[in-house]
Scaffold this motif. Structure first.
Motif, short mmCIF file in Angstrom:
data_model
loop_
_atom_site.label_atom_id
_atom_site.label_comp_id
_atom_site.label_asym_id
_atom_site.label_seq_id
_atom_site.Cartn_x
_atom_site.Cartn_y
_atom_site.Cartn_z
N ILE A 1 4.43 -0.86 -0.01
CA ILE A 1 3.03 -1.04 0.39
C ILE A 1 2.58 0.12 1.27
O ILE A 1 1.52 0.71 1.06
N ARG A 2 3.40 0.46 2.27
CA ARG A 2 2.99 1.49 3.23
C ARG A 2 3.01 2.89 2.63
O ARG A 2 2.14 3.71 2.94
N ASN B 1 0.31 2.70 -0.64
CA ASN B 1 -0.95 1.95 -0.49
C ASN B 1 -1.10 0.85 -1.54
O ASN B 1 -2.20 0.61 -2.05
N TRP C 1 -1.47 -2.41 -1.54
CA TRP C 1 -1.75 -3.57 -0.71
C TRP C 1 -1.84 -4.85 -1.52
O TRP C 1 -1.88 -5.94 -0.94
N LEU D 1 0.96 -7.55 -0.87
CA LEU D 1 1.07 -8.33 0.37
C LEU D 1 1.42 -9.80 0.12
O LEU D 1 2.26 -10.36 0.84
#
Length: 335
Positions: free
Chosen positions: A107-108, A111, A113, A116
């Motif tokens: 995710i980091r 990107n 997201w 999540l």
């Protein structure tokens, strides 16, 4: 209350009182409250998967760290008196948390997201379902935050050492940390411990050979110390430390690189050698506040303008010169 007053004009007071429970406000929980709910909500048979996932989204950046720090302190209700099952649940919980960390990295770094909700399952829901029970001690704050900050600081110090030593060594930062620093620590401290003041020239020669600063002496020891190891600086007497600092300051300035923001303070009072030996906190050179002016830069020497021929230098103040040129009359007011 406005909603109740608008909708209950035709209703009785008893019906209004029965609707009070429906108007509860959604309150954001803190990380400590979220952690308690993660391991307690699994005991609620009416809790849905969405309810369990919502706990993760109260603060999805720090909630997984709280779960990872405290899941080993939970006593599951299903393993009372069965240690083998308890260990099995701990292992499965650790595996789920590891998968959650892998998803968090994806995710980091990319990107992504949209992952999540998947991270919420592996980092919060599954550990809470496996270890549902109660905490046996106070909740601990995630120690990873402090360790990560310390790691970043040590990495910057190691990078600085690598820049200073790169003209003598050919290895990278890892080679310096594993191969050079333990030997340098011994070469710098053993002469000061065994020979005391007679070992100062030997330690200075080692520092000069690897182009090390006085600050690098402490950095080498800090980086090469392992847990439960004795700091060799505690074995060096105070008098030898002060003498070593004075000797380094006299011979410093031979490094092939520029040292920024390092300046010498003018001593305001004379200190004897005995005072320097007794008080370890007295240092000959200290770091001052940063100043961008060229006149205060230790690495730049400003050339003074040559004095004109025939010009005389007078030590008298400007006010006295004005008085000689324009003497005040008697009875007149002085400017």
């Amino acid at each position: 209350m406005s909603m109740w007053s608008a909708s209950s004009k035709s209703l009785s007071n008893e019906q209004t009182k029965s609707d009070i429970g429906r108007g509860t406000k959604h309150i954001k929980l803190g990380p400590f409250d979220v952690l308690r709910e993660v391991f307690a909500i699994a005991n609620n048979p009416k809790a849905t998967l969405i309810d369990k996932s919502d706990l993760f989204f109260h603060d999805y950046s720090i909630a997984p760290l709280f779960v990872q720090e405290n899941y080993v302190h939970v006593i599951p209700t299903s393993t009372e008196g069965n240690k083998n099952k308890h260990l099995t649940l701990l292992s499965e919980t650790a595996d789920s948390i590891c998968i959650g960390d892998i998803i968090d990295k994806q995710i980091r770094s990319g990107n992504n997201w949209s992952l999540l909700p998947t991270q919420a399952i592996f980092a919060s829901v599954v550990p809470g379902e496996l270890m549902k029970g109660h905490l046996r001690q106070m909740i601990n704050f995630p120690a990873w935050l402090g360790k990560n900050s310390n790691r970043a600081h040590m990495d910057r110090v190691l990078q600085e050492l690598h820049k200073h030593m790169r003209m003598r060594v050919s290895g990278n930062k890892t080679d310096i940390a594993l191969e050079y620093l333990p030997l340098l620590k011994r070469a710098l401290t053993q002469p000061l411990i065994e020979k005391e003041q007679e070992g100062i020239p030997e330690a200075l020669k080692t520092m000069e050979e690897y182009f090390l600063l006085r600050e690098d002496f402490d950095s080498i020891i800090d980086l090469s110390l392992w847990p439960n190891q004795t700091d060799p600086r505690t074995k060096i007497i105070t008098k030898v430390k002060s003498a070593f600092t004075r000797a380094y300051n006299k011979e410093s300035g031979k490094n092939p690189y520029a040292v920024t923001n390092v300046k010498k303070k003018k001593a305001t009072a004379k200190a004897t050698e005995e005072d320097l030996g007794e008080n370890e906190n007295i240092e000959v050179s200290e770091e001052e506040e940063e100043d961008d002016s060229i006149e205060n830069d230790a690495m730049i020497k400003v050339k003074k303008p040559a004095a004109k021929k025939g010009a005389s230098v007078s030590n008298e103040p400007s006010s006295s010169k004005e008085k000689k040129k324009n003497p005040s009359k008697k009875g007149g007011k002085s400017r």
